[in-house]
Design a protein around this motif. Sequence first.
Motif, short mmCIF file in Angstrom:
data_model
loop_
_atom_site.label_atom_id
_atom_site.label_comp_id
_atom_site.label_asym_id
_atom_site.label_seq_id
_atom_site.Cartn_x
_atom_site.Cartn_y
_atom_site.Cartn_z
N VAL A 179 -3.50 1.63 -3.70
CA VAL A 179 -3.17 2.89 -4.35
C VAL A 179 -3.68 2.94 -5.79
CG1 VAL A 179 -1.32 4.50 -4.95
CG2 VAL A 179 -1.14 3.11 -2.88
N THR A 195 5.95 8.79 -6.51
CA THR A 195 4.63 8.38 -6.06
C THR A 195 3.85 7.87 -7.25
OG1 THR A 195 3.51 10.50 -6.48
CG2 THR A 195 4.73 10.29 -4.40
N HIS A 196 2.54 7.61 -7.03
CA HIS A 196 1.67 7.19 -8.13
C HIS A 196 1.45 8.30 -9.15
CE1 HIS A 196 -0.71 9.18 -5.13
NE2 HIS A 196 -1.74 9.26 -5.93
N ALA A 225 3.67 1.99 -5.79
CA ALA A 225 2.91 2.34 -6.99
C ALA A 225 3.82 2.95 -8.04
CB ALA A 225 1.79 3.31 -6.63
N ALA A 226 4.76 3.81 -7.60
CA ALA A 226 5.72 4.39 -8.53
C ALA A 226 6.58 3.29 -9.16
CB ALA A 226 6.59 5.41 -7.81
N ASP A 254 0.83 -1.21 0.00
CA ASP A 254 0.00 0.00 0.00
C ASP A 254 0.86 1.26 0.00
OD1 ASP A 254 -2.42 -1.43 0.11
OD2 ASP A 254 -2.24 -1.67 2.27
N GLU A 255 2.18 1.10 -0.12
CA GLU A 255 3.12 2.21 -0.12
C GLU A 255 3.07 2.93 -1.48
OE1 GLU A 255 5.86 4.87 0.15
OE2 GLU A 255 5.62 3.61 1.93
N ILE A 256 3.01 4.27 -1.45
CA ILE A 256 2.90 5.00 -2.72
C ILE A 256 4.16 4.84 -3.56
CG2 ILE A 256 1.20 6.68 -1.91
CD1 ILE A 256 3.46 8.69 -1.53
N ASN A 257 5.32 4.60 -2.93
CA ASN A 257 6.51 4.34 -3.72
C ASN A 257 6.41 3.01 -4.45
OD1 ASN A 257 9.45 3.40 -4.16
ND2 ASN A 257 9.64 5.57 -3.69
N HIS A 280 -2.91 4.06 -16.66
CA HIS A 280 -2.54 5.11 -15.71
C HIS A 280 -1.54 6.04 -16.38
CE1 HIS A 280 -4.53 3.06 -12.36
NE2 HIS A 280 -4.03 1.95 -12.87
#
Length: 353
Positions: A33, A129-130, A14-15, A9-12, A39
């Motif tokens: 995320v 991030t995302h 998603a990156a 669930d970490e935004i990194n 996307h």
Amino acid sequence: MTNIVIRSDEINAAATALSMAAAAHTVVLEGQVLGPGQHTFEFLGERTTVQLASFEELRPDDPTVAVVFAEGESASAGIEQILATVTPDLFVLIGGGVTAVVEALNTVDRHGIDPAAVLHVGSFIVNGTHLGVKAEKRNVLAGFLGDNPSDELVKLAQDTFPHITIGEGAVVALSSVNAFMHLPPMLLNAMNVERGDELLFYVEGFGDSVCSLLEALDKDRIALGLALGLQLTPVPELLDMSRGPQGLPGTTLREKINSFPAYQNIKLPSSFQHRYCAHELRSTFAPLSQIAEVVGVQVPTIQAVVRLGEILLQTDLSAPARSDARTFVAHLRSQRERSHKALQQPEGIATLK
């Protein structure tokens, strides 16, 4: 290419998923995320659109790599969630220090998985991030948790993550750059944390005193490594290595941190429970302190920050870390013994079972 299943669930994370999809891998991100579908994000300054896949879209003829983020998340839970859906050829553990390694070892042992099929990558491979990826790292330390990974697994890891440099797993576990970058500013800006000040973490919060504390902690870490028979690279050098041939801009450590573009807008957290403090203490510094006790080496600065952390978090950090420390040292010693026996074994003579 490769099927990549990322659990976080970490935004990194998603990156990372978006970056891997941009490299033409089939990527599933299992978390809150981003979901499957198209996307659009900023990838190193360029507007880019990629497709994240569903589990049904994984390609059966391609190898599968499972990625578990352990920066503030449970490595054990991540591995269990992955195994509930797919059986990967290779597990990749991102960050998490000593505690994540011990969790991973215990979890794969329960499932009968060879630790040599688990690769620990010491830190994030992208900054972002995302919404956008601001920087990709290079030469990020990585190491397999078990002995003698197959050539196929090594090639799969290197082809999937060209950002990494594979070395000894124990060195990676003791080389959590993020921990040494995160904790000193949290401790020395304690009043700003309590007030919730809008402080730029790496610019306004990263002064000479923070650098001095970081370097003192790193001196302890290197001494601990030597006691374990490990040659550890200083954190400032690891930072330069991971930022490419030019390294970080600036001359002094403070100048380099203050001026790195990807760090400019990161804010100081407003709670000591944030992973920059609580997680780094539990996953890295408390275990390092306990490992030092096991092997009988002095690490006064590490011990000092653990005690400060216990005061700020109002919890005992040392007792939970003792088991991890013993497991880690026992695993390292076992690997060394197996390696020593293998070197002594005459060629062509089978080992009796």
